[in-house]
Design a protein around this motif. Structure first.
Motif, PDB file in Angstrom:
ATOM      1  N   HIS A  31       0.872  -1.172   0.000  1.00 21.86           N
ATOM      2  CA  HIS A  31       0.000   0.000   0.000  1.00 21.86           C
ATOM      3  C   HIS A  31       0.912   1.225   0.000  1.00 21.86           C
ATOM      4  O   HIS A  31       2.126   1.103   0.116  1.00 21.86           O
ATOM      5  N   CYS A  47      -4.798   5.658   0.200  1.00 22.58           N
ATOM      6  CA  CYS A  47      -3.816   4.690  -0.272  1.00 22.58           C
ATOM      7  C   CYS A  47      -3.522   5.053  -1.719  1.00 22.58           C
ATOM      8  O   CYS A  47      -4.430   5.221  -2.523  1.00 22.58           O
ATOM      9  N   GLU A  56      -1.497   3.244  -3.769  1.00 19.09           N
ATOM     10  CA  GLU A  56      -0.906   2.122  -4.502  1.00 19.09           C
ATOM     11  C   GLU A  56      -2.040   1.134  -4.754  1.00 19.09           C
ATOM     12  O   GLU A  56      -2.632   0.631  -3.809  1.00 19.09           O
ATOM     13  N   CYS A 107      -4.054  -1.667  -4.694  1.00 18.47           N
ATOM     14  CA  CYS A 107      -3.774  -2.799  -3.807  1.00 18.47           C
ATOM     15  C   CYS A 107      -4.891  -3.830  -3.828  1.00 18.47           C
ATOM     16  O   CYS A 107      -4.971  -4.682  -2.958  1.00 18.47           O
ATOM     17  N   HIS A 138      -9.295  -0.927  -3.130  1.00 22.37           N
ATOM     18  CA  HIS A 138      -8.217   0.062  -2.975  1.00 22.37           C
ATOM     19  C   HIS A 138      -8.774   1.474  -2.822  1.00 22.37           C
ATOM     20  O   HIS A 138      -8.332   2.250  -1.981  1.00 22.37           O
ATOM     21  N   MET A 150      -9.712   2.849   0.654  1.00 24.65           N
ATOM     22  CA  MET A 150      -8.711   3.076   1.714  1.00 24.65           C
ATOM     23  C   MET A 150      -8.475   4.556   1.870  1.00 24.65           C
ATOM     24  O   MET A 150      -7.457   5.095   1.444  1.00 24.65           O
TER      25      MET A 150
END
Ligand code: CU
Length: 361
Positions: A176, A211, A213, A215, A219, A222
């Motif tokens: 992340h 976040c 990245e 993931c 995602h 997040m």
């Protein structure tokens, strides 16, 4: 017009201005060269186009001076961009820079862990925040949220303004990347590795953290809110949200020491005017507190001491008196949980039979 402030999230940390300066410098250099190159190209296409059937292209091989200039100047420019950007990037990742920036004040250490799919922010005072608890609504668009609309104490990450905060981070699963756009900080987190990034917020308000990245499936969920408040407000918040991290037995021990110890011993002795000793009332066997058998009180014998008897003796102490005692203890107002803590302590006064493990799941 300042492009950065028009299109980016607010500049709310000491890194923001520097990062935006590098970014805007690169952007303007790119715009300059785009216009110059495409403009000249267009101009030359028109100006030097072949005008008649018998026009012959002149034979121009090269121009050494021109070639040296257009090689050296861009190299200097991009090296300058690299140096400037690297300096700023390096600072965010340098723990010594964090301490220097803190200027003698304590650096606030928070612990960040990425999960599929939420962030967990752990505070030194025991509070753990799950990013999913701060529901982010509507179009984020990097706006600065007003302070009052997000009041829920335990759902929002809170940091004091003008203090250095260090994030000690790792991941529970995949990669992340923790990012606070308004602070211009971002760093990947990787399972079984620790990564660190720091910031010093300069503007009070509520911002998002995300976040950055890709993931997995959720995602995009997040995401949570971070609130920057005054130092006094932060201290109040820490007090309000403090979490008791003591074990059940430790809570019982502390209550015994502060409340019960004045009149009840643990070793069987009784001083004049005091209450009965707790010795032998409970023992700890096979993982459980076990009550004393045939406990004599005034007028009857209790077959086995249990929760009810202790709860009654605590909250309605004059109802059943231990044999040979006149009573005189005032009624307490302990909850069932508190009585259980006392019982666990009574059963094993010397040591915690279930000490907390360091890695709590
Ligand atoms: Cu993620």
């Amino acid at each position: 017009m300042n492009l950065a402030s028009a299109y980016f999230s607010p500049e709310a940390s000491t890194f923001a201005e520097g990062t935006d300066s590098v970014f805007m410098f690169i952007t303007w250099v790119s715009i300059f060269f785009f216009v110059a190159i495409v403009g000249l190209m267009t101009l030359f296409v028109i100006k030097y186009r072949r005008k008649s059937e018998d026009e012959v292209t002149p034979n121009i091989s090269h121009n050494l001076l021109l070639e040296i200039v257009w090689s050296i100047v861009p190299i200097i420019l991009v090296m300058f961009m690299f140096y400037w950007g690297y300096k700023a990037f390096d600072r965010m990742n340098d723990p010594k820079a964090a301490i220097a920036e803190a200027d003698g004040k304590e650096v606030i250490d928070l612990y960040v862990k990425g999960y599929q799919w939420y962030w967990e922010i752990a505070y030194p005072h025991g509070l753990k925040i799950n990013s999913n608890s701060s529901k982010v609504e509507g179009n984020l668009n990097f706006k600065k949220f007003s302070d009052d609309e997000k009041e829920n104490d335990r759902n929002y990450m809170v940091v004091p303004v003008n203090r250095v905060v260090r994030l000690n981070m790792t991941s529970n699963d995949v990669i992340h990347s923790f990012a606070v756009p308004a602070f211009r900080v971002k760093k990947d987190v990787i399972k079984k590795r620790n990564s660190m990034i720091w910031f010093k917020a300069t503007e009070k308000g509520t911002y998002i953290y995300t976040c950055n990245e890709m993931c997995g499936k959720d995602h995009s969920k997040m995401i949570g809110y971070i609130r920057v408040v005054s130092e006094d407000k932060y201290k109040e918040w820490v007090k309000r949200t403090a979490v008791d991290t003591r074990s059940t037995w430790e809570k019982g021990r502390d209550r015994y020491n502060s409340v019960c110890k004045a009149c009840h011993t643990l070793d069987g002795t009784v001083k004049p005017g005091q209450g009965p000793s707790w010795k032998g009332l409970f023992t700890y066997e096979n993982g459980l507190p076990v009550g004393k058998v045939d406990h004599a009180i005034e007028g009857e014998v209790i077959k086995q001491v249990g929760f009810d008897y202790i709860e009654e003796s605590v909250n309605r102490p004059m109802k059943k008196l231990a044999k040979g005692f006149q009573g005189g203890m005032g009624p307490q107002t302990m909850t069932d949980a508190q009585v259980r803590e006392i019982i666990l302590f009574m059963s094993s006064p010397d040591k915690d039979p279930n000490p907390k493990t360091t890695e709590e799941k």
